[in-house]
Design an enzyme around this catalytic site. Structure first.
Site, short mmCIF file in Angstrom:
data_model
loop_
_atom_site.label_atom_id
_atom_site.label_comp_id
_atom_site.label_asym_id
_atom_site.label_seq_id
_atom_site.Cartn_x
_atom_site.Cartn_y
_atom_site.Cartn_z
N GLY A 111 0.84 -1.19 0.00
CA GLY A 111 0.00 0.00 0.00
C GLY A 111 0.88 1.24 0.00
N HIS A 140 9.96 1.98 -9.92
CA HIS A 140 9.02 3.06 -10.23
C HIS A 140 8.72 3.16 -11.72
CE1 HIS A 140 10.80 4.16 -6.40
NE2 HIS A 140 9.70 4.85 -6.16
N GLU A 198 -5.63 15.50 -4.39
CA GLU A 198 -6.26 14.43 -3.61
C GLU A 198 -6.15 14.71 -2.11
OE1 GLU A 198 -4.44 10.59 -4.08
OE2 GLU A 198 -5.77 9.69 -2.60
N ARG A 199 -4.96 15.09 -1.70
CA ARG A 199 -4.74 15.29 -0.24
C ARG A 199 -5.43 16.55 0.26
NH1 ARG A 199 1.34 12.94 -0.72
NH2 ARG A 199 0.64 10.77 -0.78
N ARG A 230 -27.37 19.23 28.24
CA ARG A 230 -27.28 18.06 29.12
C ARG A 230 -26.80 18.51 30.51
NH1 ARG A 230 -28.94 12.78 29.68
NH2 ARG A 230 -27.40 11.61 30.87
N GLN A 238 -15.49 23.15 34.50
CA GLN A 238 -14.30 23.76 33.89
C GLN A 238 -13.47 22.74 33.09
OE1 GLN A 238 -10.96 25.38 36.23
NE2 GLN A 238 -11.50 27.35 35.31
N HIS A 285 -20.41 13.24 25.03
CA HIS A 285 -21.79 12.75 24.84
C HIS A 285 -22.11 11.61 25.81
CE1 HIS A 285 -21.90 14.99 21.03
NE2 HIS A 285 -23.19 14.72 20.96
N GLY A 344 -2.16 8.15 1.59
CA GLY A 344 -0.82 8.33 2.19
C GLY A 344 -0.98 8.50 3.69
N GLU A 400 2.45 8.55 8.66
CA GLU A 400 3.89 8.30 8.67
C GLU A 400 4.51 8.67 7.31
OE1 GLU A 400 1.54 6.14 9.75
OE2 GLU A 400 1.90 6.57 11.86
#
Ligand SMILES: Cc1cc2nc3c(=O)[nH]c(=O)nc-3n(C[C@H](O)[C@H](O)[C@H](O)COP(=O)(O)OP(=O)(O)OC[C@H]3O[C@@H](n4cnc5c(N)ncnc54)[C@H](O)[C@@H]3O)c2cc1C
Length: 383
Positions: free
Chosen positions: A134, A182, A246-247, A272, A283, A342, A368, A371
């Site tokens: 990958g 490559h 893409e990123r 709530r 706090q 929640h 990606g 890392e």
């Protein structure tokens, strides 16, 4: 926040119409699609009818011929509906795979495939990852061997978004086993009706459940050599050239989800009560929320400057790597703390924070990993 210079009145109209579309056509169905583990193809056609898919493509290929910035404002509305399953499939289709075809496909390929990508009749997938590789994509083993006028493809891909719905796969395969790692890789278009192509398992995921993620199998799969994108051996460099876009989409996804989770949680902690007071007034909790608001706001500021530089055509690859890892890790910190605030309700499916906490976990892995982003940044630092 400073006004984006590129955001015109037309962008706003486009964004408003996308917001209404999401409210009407998507929001009411999210839970059902999550349970069915699939977004129906019908939605893709509706998106196409409205001009939301690849609007940046030239009119001759069915697009609106507008700037890519229209896709950016559209993505923001998709993520804001808190439905990241849809955003993931659309990102692969419209922001990664379609640009490969429009930049590197032959005229015949472009005319055959792109109009359907705009109308939503055709769904694209991107086949890079394999069971054994990958992050180290250059190690991929799927082969495409010339035979007569065809490529004969053998191998397997996994974790492929749109893997069940897709009509065409942009496939990364090794065309020259003797070349350096490559340089032996090419991109080949494979239609889902090609002989020897089949879909493997639909993968059951921790989150993004409506996103169809699958294995793809190629057994002596034959496609004409004209289905090559670019030239042989250029596959790796083509895959690398579009990474900023893409990123950037992942940065936006992480940021907008963090913003939404914080907004929801602020509403929740103001109503709530425990021990006679609202839980947001303790706090310990208000400081936690103040910290999250700071991180989210700083993330937004960084992202906006990143988009401006990207739109101006600057090389933002290092900054995008920074944004990708930091914003996706930040979204996960926010998810953890918001779910905690929640209490037990956060662990229940009926509260969107439950699904969103699962969905954001994919962000530091896809496109990606954290890392790998740090590796890119470290390299730029001369390390
Ligand atoms: C929801 C989802 C959708 C996806 N969609 C697609 C898709 O549409 N198409 C596609 O091709 N792929 C897709 N992927 C695959 C995704 O791109 C890969 O999962 C990702 O690139 C990581 O590869 P891997 O899973 O093989 O992990 P590996 O590469 O095995 O990495 C495992 C771990 O080792 C770390 N690691 C690896 N190398 C180094 C190093 N040099 N230094 C330090 N740490 C390292 C990684 O960061 C990670 O934490 C998808 C994945 C998911 C989860």
């Amino acid at each position: 926040m400073k006004q984006k210079e590129w955001l015109t009145q037309e962008h706003r109209i486009f964004q408003e119409s996308a917001k209404r579309f999401m409210a009407k056509e998507v929001l009411p169905h999210i839970e059902q699609w999550e349970q069915e583990r699939l977004i129906p193809r019908e939605l893709w056609r509706k998106l196409g009818d409205q001009g939301y898919l690849c609007p940046w493509l030239p009119e001759e290929y069915g697009g609106l011929g507008v700037e890519y910035t229209y896709s950016i404002v559209f993505q923001e509305e998709v993520v804001r509906t808190t439905f990241y399953s849809l955003a993931t499939g659309l990102r692969v289709h419209a922001d990664i795979a379609a640009p490969y075809i429009s930049r590197h496909g032959s005229e015949e390929i472009k005319r055959r495939i792109l109009p359907g990508c705009v109308s939503g009749e055709t769904i694209l997938a991107l086949g890079m990852t394999e069971p054994d590789c990958g992050s180290d994509l250059a190690a991929l083993r799927t082969s495409a061997v010339k035979d007569g006028g065809d490529y004969v493809i053998n191998g397997q891909k996994t974790f492929i978004s749109n893997g069940i719905n897709c009509d065409w796969v942009v496939l990364a395969a090794r065309t020259d086993p003797k070349a350096p790692r490559h340089r032996g890789i090419s991109l080949v278009m494979v239609p889902s009706d090609a002989p020897g192509f089949s879909r493997g398992r639909r993968l059951d995921k921790m989150g993004l459940r409506a996103q169809d993620t699958a294995e793809l199998i190629f057994e002596d799969c034959r496609v004409p050599q004209e289905y090559l994108l670019g030239k042989e051996g250029q596959g790796f460099s083509i895959m690398m050239e579009n990474l900023s876009q893409e990123r950037l989409a992942i940065c936006l996804g992480a940021l907008v989800q963090a913003e939404r989770m914080l907004e929801m949680t602020l509403d929740y902690v103001k109503t709530r009560t425990a021990f006679g007071q609202t839980i947001g007034s303790f706090q310990a909790n208000s400081f936690k929320l103040a910290e999250m608001a700071t991180e989210v706001t700083m993330g937004r500021t960084f992202y906006e400057s990143l988009v401006d530089s990207f739109v101006a055509g600057e090389d933002v690859s290092t900054q995008v790597a920074m944004g990708k890892w930091w914003l996706s890790e930040m979204a996960n910190r926010v998810a953890y703390a918001c779910l905690q605030l929640h209490g037990g309700y956060g662990y229940m499916e009926e509260y969107p924070i439950c699904r969103m906490s699962r969905d954001v976990r994919a962000l530091p892995i896809v496109g990606g990993s954290t890392e790998i982003m740090k590796q890119i940044i470290a390299k730029r630092l001369g390390l």
